[in-house]
Design an enzyme around this catalytic site. Sequence first.
Site, short mmCIF file in Angstrom:
data_model
loop_
_atom_site.label_atom_id
_atom_site.label_comp_id
_atom_site.label_asym_id
_atom_site.label_seq_id
_atom_site.Cartn_x
_atom_site.Cartn_y
_atom_site.Cartn_z
N GLY A 1 0.90 -1.36 0.04
CA GLY A 1 0.08 0.04 0.02
C GLY A 1 0.99 1.31 -0.08
O GLY A 1 2.00 1.12 -0.44
N CYS A 2 0.43 2.23 0.62
CA CYS A 2 1.35 3.47 0.62
C CYS A 2 2.56 3.21 1.32
O CYS A 2 2.86 2.87 2.39
CB CYS A 2 0.26 4.58 1.46
SG CYS A 2 1.27 6.18 1.78
#
Length: 177
Positions: A13-14
């Site tokens: 993810g981020c």
Amino acid sequence: MSEKKEIATFAGGCFWCMVKPFDEQPGIEKVVSGYTGGHTENPTYEEVCSETTGHREAVQITFQPDIYPYEKLVELFWQQIDPTDAGGQFADRGSSYRAAIYYHNDEQKQIAEASKKQLEESGIFKKPIVTDILKAEPFYEAEGYHQHFYKKNPDHYGRYRVGSGRQGFLDEHWRDR
């Protein structure tokens, strides 16, 4: 002091939230935020976010396996993500935020696959583990303002980690393990 170094690449993810947990471990030489798995050379953040390049946000870790073995890196990786989410991670949606372990050699592939199987059998998660295990592809370093974001912008980082739902999920699933 160990001189042997290896590379590990994880998409979780981020990438802002994927640096600090690895950065704080012994034997980790560096953690770089970037992009991998796509079909465009040297993509920008804006291009990756447009979902047109095929890249995922990722971190590439240079580590000393004699001090911090790959098995421990993979274990720490699982504890940073929701491995049951095929649509992204937490508040970040889309293919650029999908989780993956990118292996750099057969040993890493075997370790990642065995670890995934162990996680599936652990019963920690009720849904299937959908995190990809893929052959490493070219890795492109992200723009400077993304590097070590947690150090440069600690307040923003903290709010994001909580506000995205990541911290609550991790606390719920991993706090007592």
